[in-house]
Design a protein around this motif. Structure first.
Motif, PDB file in Angstrom:
ATOM      1  N   VAL A  82       0.844  -1.257  -0.012  1.00  0.00           N
ATOM      2  CA  VAL A  82       0.190   0.181  -0.164  1.00  0.00           C
ATOM      3  C   VAL A  82       1.045   1.204  -0.069  1.00  0.00           C
ATOM      4  O   VAL A  82       1.776   1.188   0.701  1.00  0.00           O
ATOM      5  N   VAL A  83       0.378   2.098  -1.062  1.00  0.00           N
ATOM      6  CA  VAL A  83       1.442   3.305  -1.281  1.00  0.00           C
ATOM      7  C   VAL A  83       0.627   4.726  -0.877  1.00  0.00           C
ATOM      8  O   VAL A  83      -0.476   4.918  -1.584  1.00  0.00           O
ATOM      9  N   GLY A  84       0.951   5.088   0.315  1.00  0.00           N
ATOM     10  CA  GLY A  84      -0.080   6.516   0.558  1.00  0.00           C
ATOM     11  C   GLY A  84       0.693   7.634   0.188  1.00  0.00           C
ATOM     12  O   GLY A  84       1.491   7.653  -0.819  1.00  0.00           O
ATOM     13  N   VAL A  85       0.679   8.748   0.874  1.00  0.00           N
ATOM     14  CA  VAL A  85       1.395  10.034   0.722  1.00  0.00           C
ATOM     15  C   VAL A  85       2.056  10.406   1.566  1.00  0.00           C
ATOM     16  O   VAL A  85       1.773  10.045   2.810  1.00  0.00           O
ATOM     17  N   ASP A  86       3.190  11.266   1.425  1.00  0.00           N
ATOM     18  CA  ASP A  86       4.079  11.901   2.483  1.00  0.00           C
ATOM     19  C   ASP A  86       3.653  13.226   2.638  1.00  0.00           C
ATOM     20  O   ASP A  86       4.045  14.046   1.657  1.00  0.00           O
ATOM     21  N   ARG A  87       3.041  13.679   3.711  1.00  0.00           N
ATOM     22  CA  ARG A  87       2.618  15.147   3.510  1.00  0.00           C
ATOM     23  C   ARG A  87       3.681  16.200   4.111  1.00  0.00           C
ATOM     24  O   ARG A  87       3.481  17.382   4.187  1.00  0.00           O
ATOM     25  N   ALA A  88       4.945  15.664   4.159  1.00  0.00           N
ATOM     26  CA  ALA A  88       6.038  16.429   4.544  1.00  0.00           C
ATOM     27  C   ALA A  88       6.446  17.510   3.590  1.00  0.00           C
ATOM     28  O   ALA A  88       7.060  18.545   4.083  1.00  0.00           O
ATOM     29  N   ALA A  89       6.125  17.192   2.199  1.00  0.00           N
ATOM     30  CA  ALA A  89       6.529  18.187   1.371  1.00  0.00           C
ATOM     31  C   ALA A  89       5.637  19.686   1.629  1.00  0.00           C
ATOM     32  O   ALA A  89       4.630  19.594   1.978  1.00  0.00           O
ATOM     33  N   THR A  90       6.610  20.640   1.118  1.00  0.00           N
ATOM     34  CA  THR A  90       5.928  21.945   1.100  1.00  0.00           C
ATOM     35  C   THR A  90       4.849  22.190   0.148  1.00  0.00           C
ATOM     36  O   THR A  90       4.149  23.064   0.349  1.00  0.00           O
ATOM     37  N   ALA A  91       5.024  21.555  -0.860  1.00  0.00           N
ATOM     38  CA  ALA A  91       4.102  21.926  -2.180  1.00  0.00           C
ATOM     39  C   ALA A  91       3.113  20.622  -2.316  1.00  0.00           C
ATOM     40  O   ALA A  91       2.761  20.078  -1.034  1.00  0.00           O
ATOM     41  N   ALA A  92       3.105  20.038  -3.429  1.00  0.00           N
ATOM     42  CA  ALA A  92       2.337  18.830  -3.788  1.00  0.00           C
ATOM     43  C   ALA A  92       2.820  17.558  -2.741  1.00  0.00           C
ATOM     44  O   ALA A  92       4.414  17.305  -2.669  1.00  0.00           O
ATOM     45  N   PRO A  93       2.326  16.595  -2.001  1.00  0.00           N
ATOM     46  CA  PRO A  93       2.842  15.555  -1.404  1.00  0.00           C
ATOM     47  C   PRO A  93       3.552  14.703  -2.242  1.00  0.00           C
ATOM     48  O   PRO A  93       2.943  14.760  -3.697  1.00  0.00           O
ATOM     49  N   SER A  94       4.172  13.722  -2.029  1.00  0.00           N
ATOM     50  CA  SER A  94       4.929  12.692  -2.822  1.00  0.00           C
ATOM     51  C   SER A  94       4.213  11.315  -2.314  1.00  0.00           C
ATOM     52  O   SER A  94       3.723  11.222  -1.159  1.00  0.00           O
ATOM     53  N   PHE A  95       4.559  10.054  -3.034  1.00  0.00           N
ATOM     54  CA  PHE A  95       4.035   9.063  -2.423  1.00  0.00           C
ATOM     55  C   PHE A  95       4.991   8.447  -1.384  1.00  0.00           C
ATOM     56  O   PHE A  95       6.376   8.833  -1.316  1.00  0.00           O
TER      57      PHE A  95
END
Length: 151
Positions: free
Chosen positions: A91-104
């Motif tokens: 399962v691949v979610g998102v990483d909200r640590a990014a300042t712009a769009a999140p990454s997987f």
């Protein structure tokens, strides 16, 4: 006194309803996953379930919204899921640590909270990405009558 725990009602209140999904075979292409019609929707959750391992070094996957009018919006930035294999069943979610769009992120979160408008939500593969996945979203309409369906 009775206490009822309606899991479906709780999910609907938090994420916006039953997930909509689309199976995609990943490639260096833009693959329509969802169609947004009638206005704006809030994509509350987004994740992938890998069905065929992603193994190509440097194979990246991104998600964008291409509206019928306006600018293309990156919902999830291009992320390398192939250099370190992402095996079937992951399962691949998102990483909200990014300042712009999140990454997987393998095992990441689902909360995206991104606005998508009338048009198409695409899975964008690059760098000869391989494998296959089901992409899932949960959503709520922001405009009365707006919908999101699998493309």
């Amino acid at each position: 006194m009775s206490v009822l725990n309606d899991r479906s009602a709780f999910r609907n209140a938090i994420l916006g309803g039953v997930p909509v999904s689309k199976a995609v075979t990943l490639s260096a292409a833009t693959l329509p996953a969802f169609t947004v019609a009638g206005g704006e929707v809030l994509i509350t959750g987004l994740w992938l379930k890998v069905t065929t391992s992603i193994t190509t070094d440097g194979g990246t996957v991104a998600v964008n919204n291409v509206p019928t009018a306006g600018n293309t919006v990156t919902l999830v930035t291009a992320t390398d899921l192939g250099t370190t294999d992402t095996v079937a069943g992951s399962v691949v979610g998102v990483d909200r640590a990014a300042t712009a769009a999140p990454s997987f992120l393998r095992g990441g979160r689902v909360d995206v909270n991104a606005v998508a408008t009338t048009g198409v939500v695409n899975v964008v593969g690059a760098s000869s990405v391989n494998g296959a996945a089901a992409i899932y979203v949960t959503w709520v309409p922001l405009t009365d009558g707006a919908t999101l369906t699998a493309a």
